[in-house]
Scaffold this active site. Structure first.
Site, PDB file in Angstrom:
ATOM      1  N   SER A  65       0.849  -1.310   0.035  1.00 53.11           N
ATOM      2  CA  SER A  65      -0.041  -0.098   0.031  1.00 53.11           C
ATOM      3  C   SER A  65       0.874   1.174  -0.036  1.00 53.11           C
ATOM      4  O   SER A  65       0.233   2.303  -0.206  1.00 53.11           O
ATOM      5  CB  SER A  65      -0.917   0.155   1.355  1.00 53.11           C
ATOM      6  OG  SER A  65      -2.058  -0.778   0.970  1.00 53.11           O
ATOM      7  N   LYS A  68       0.526   3.310  -3.015  1.00 48.50           N
ATOM      8  CA  LYS A  68      -0.623   4.411  -3.300  1.00 48.50           C
ATOM      9  C   LYS A  68      -0.429   5.672  -3.175  1.00 48.50           C
ATOM     10  O   LYS A  68      -0.973   6.333  -3.931  1.00 48.50           O
ATOM     11  CB  LYS A  68      -1.784   4.043  -2.126  1.00 48.50           C
ATOM     12  CG  LYS A  68      -2.399   2.551  -2.354  1.00 48.50           C
ATOM     13  CD  LYS A  68      -3.194   2.020  -1.126  1.00 48.50           C
ATOM     14  CE  LYS A  68      -3.805   0.789  -1.430  1.00 48.50           C
ATOM     15  NZ  LYS A  68      -4.254   0.040  -0.446  1.00 48.50           N
ATOM     16  N   TYR A 193      -2.135  -2.989 -10.823  1.00 50.25           N
ATOM     17  CA  TYR A 193      -2.090  -2.607  -9.621  1.00 50.25           C
ATOM     18  C   TYR A 193      -1.129  -3.591  -8.688  1.00 50.25           C
ATOM     19  O   TYR A 193      -0.567  -3.257  -7.798  1.00 50.25           O
ATOM     20  CB  TYR A 193      -3.541  -2.736  -8.982  1.00 50.25           C
ATOM     21  CG  TYR A 193      -3.633  -2.706  -7.508  1.00 50.25           C
ATOM     22  CD1 TYR A 193      -3.712  -1.378  -6.858  1.00 50.25           C
ATOM     23  CD2 TYR A 193      -3.930  -3.884  -6.634  1.00 50.25           C
ATOM     24  CE1 TYR A 193      -3.932  -1.329  -5.567  1.00 50.25           C
ATOM     25  CE2 TYR A 193      -4.175  -3.626  -5.261  1.00 50.25           C
ATOM     26  CZ  TYR A 193      -3.955  -2.535  -4.752  1.00 50.25           C
ATOM     27  OH  TYR A 193      -4.027  -2.479  -3.171  1.00 50.25           O
ATOM     28  N   TYR A 245      -4.412   3.445   7.492  1.00 50.52           N
ATOM     29  CA  TYR A 245      -5.797   2.769   7.419  1.00 50.52           C
ATOM     30  C   TYR A 245      -6.516   3.271   8.509  1.00 50.52           C
ATOM     31  O   TYR A 245      -6.552   4.440   8.960  1.00 50.52           O
ATOM     32  CB  TYR A 245      -5.703   1.310   7.411  1.00 50.52           C
ATOM     33  CG  TYR A 245      -4.428   0.633   6.710  1.00 50.52           C
ATOM     34  CD1 TYR A 245      -4.388   0.995   5.275  1.00 50.52           C
ATOM     35  CD2 TYR A 245      -3.660  -0.320   7.378  1.00 50.52           C
ATOM     36  CE1 TYR A 245      -3.364   0.357   4.602  1.00 50.52           C
ATOM     37  CE2 TYR A 245      -2.493  -0.994   6.837  1.00 50.52           C
ATOM     38  CZ  TYR A 245      -2.418  -0.616   5.422  1.00 50.52           C
ATOM     39  OH  TYR A 245      -1.217  -1.352   4.663  1.00 50.52           O
ATOM     40  N   VAL A 263       0.976  -4.105   3.779  1.00 49.10           N
ATOM     41  CA  VAL A 263       0.884  -5.083   4.405  1.00 49.10           C
ATOM     42  C   VAL A 263       2.341  -6.320   4.285  1.00 49.10           C
ATOM     43  O   VAL A 263       2.258  -7.087   5.081  1.00 49.10           O
ATOM     44  CB  VAL A 263      -0.370  -5.970   3.766  1.00 49.10           C
ATOM     45  CG1 VAL A 263      -1.482  -5.478   4.310  1.00 49.10           C
ATOM     46  CG2 VAL A 263      -0.402  -6.116   2.425  1.00 49.10           C
TER      47      VAL A 263
HETATM   48  N1  GLN Z   1      -1.485  -5.218  -2.474  1.00 54.53           N
HETATM   49  C1  GLN Z   1      -2.346  -5.264  -1.169  1.00 54.53           C
HETATM   50  C2  GLN Z   1      -3.746  -5.267  -1.340  1.00 54.53           C
HETATM   51  O1  GLN Z   1      -4.342  -4.727  -2.096  1.00 54.53           O
HETATM   52  C3  GLN Z   1      -2.017  -3.993  -0.612  1.00 54.53           C
HETATM   53  C4  GLN Z   1      -2.884  -3.768   0.925  1.00 54.53           C
HETATM   54  C5  GLN Z   1      -2.134  -3.009   1.759  1.00 54.53           C
HETATM   55  O2  GLN Z   1      -0.915  -2.867   1.823  1.00 54.53           O
HETATM   56  N2  GLN Z   1      -2.671  -2.634   2.929  1.00 54.53           N
HETATM   57  O3  GLN Z   1      -4.734  -6.209  -0.576  1.00 54.53           O
END
Ligand code: GLN
Length: 309
Positions: A65, A68, A193, A245, A263
């Protein structure tokens, strides 16, 4: 070499190691379950030649993430605010990062912010390029410039592992396609993605990316502008309000540093006008944040008065 952070970093990393036992590595993306839950590493970059690091800071891990933040910057550079924020909102959700519920209850249907999966998928669908290969090349170039590391690449195994198991992200994408938020082919979008999430870095790379964001989007050593200052400001604001988050509020109180987690266990921190921080600690809490990594940031913020508030 005498270093301001050296001894402190060692004792802080040792102090937070115990928390790794309370977390778990992500396993919903099978390739991520191979990480060593006991790992904790940190790098700090202050704009000089060296990064101050402790723990296994050469260990590579994927952005997940954290990407992002970078796709948001690229989409804003490609299209400007009006178009980007016609597809995605600016509000924290209070829900898990992969939640679908507010997509349905929000009218008109639009993901609440670019740091949750739905919002990031909408943002990724905006990246300019004729093919996924071209789009990824542009994103990789941005990551390489912000980190000053031309070796950064995509971990294809992690990307494949996520692509094959990304049913929830597919569901989010199909929902958004139905509501006209995205127009791209869903599997094409998922291919992009999952590859953006699988860009592989180490703590030093993250610390330099954090430093660039902390310094108006400038290259970490050559100081030319990679991201316009206004976009760097906007991205850091999202890091404060949504970067951790549905733990962003508590994190702002406890730590107070613009940060984004993934994650894989990575966290990038950007202290405005000051240092960049890169953290790796794959044992996660129930919200998907590095459990030792957050503790470490709390110690750092308190020791060096890093809170922006
Ligand atoms: N690639 C992961 C997903 O889409 C990224 C999520 C994350 O790092 N919170 O679930």
């Amino acid at each position: 070499m005498v270093c301001r952070y050296g001894d402190d970093l060692r004792s802080m990393v040792n102090q937070v190691k115990q928390y790794t036992k309370e977390g778990n590595v992500a396993n919903y993306i099978p390739a991520l379950s191979l990480a060593d839950p006991a790992d904790v590493a940190v790098s700090i970059y202050d704009g000089k030649d060296t990064c101050f690091s402790e723990g296994n800071h050469y260990q590579l891990f994927t952005l997940q993430s954290i990407s992002k933040v970078l796709t948001l910057a690229l989409a804003l550079m490609d299209h400007g605010r009006e178009i980007v924020f016609s597809k995605v909102g600016m509000e924290p959700t209070g829900d898990p990062f992969n939640s679908i519920s507010k997509l349905e209850s929000n009218i008109p249907s639009k993901p609440l912010n670019p740091m949750i999966n739905a919002g990031a998928l909408a943002v990724s669908s905006l990246i300019k390029g004729n093919s996924n290969e071209g789009k990824l090349k542009r994103l990789l170039n941005l990551v390489r410039e912000l980190s000053g590391n031309n070796q950064i690449n995509i971990n294809k195994e992690v990307a494949k592992s996520e692509f094959e198991s990304a049913n929830l992200n597919r569901a989010l994408s199909y929902f958004m396609k139905q509501h006209g938020i995205i127009t791209s082919d869903v599997d094409e979008l998922l291919d992009f993605y999952t590859k953006q999430c699988a860009i592989e870095v180490n703590c030093e790379d993250l610390a330099k990316i954090g430093y660039a964001l902390a310094h108006q989007g400038e290259h970490p050593s050559d100081k030319y502008s990679v991201i316009p200052a206004e976009i760097a400001r906007l991205v850091k604001t999202f890091m404060v309000t949504c970067g951790m988050y549905n733990a962003s509020g508590e994190f702002a109180i406890r730590v107070g540093i613009p940060a984004k987690s993934g994650v894989s266990g990575g966290i990038v921190g950007a202290v405005p006008g000051s240092i960049g921080i890169g953290i790796y600690g794959p044992a996660l809490d129930e919200k998907g944040n590095s459990i030792a990594g957050m503790k470490l940031l709390e110690l750092l913020a308190s020791r060096y008065h890093l809170s922006i508030f």
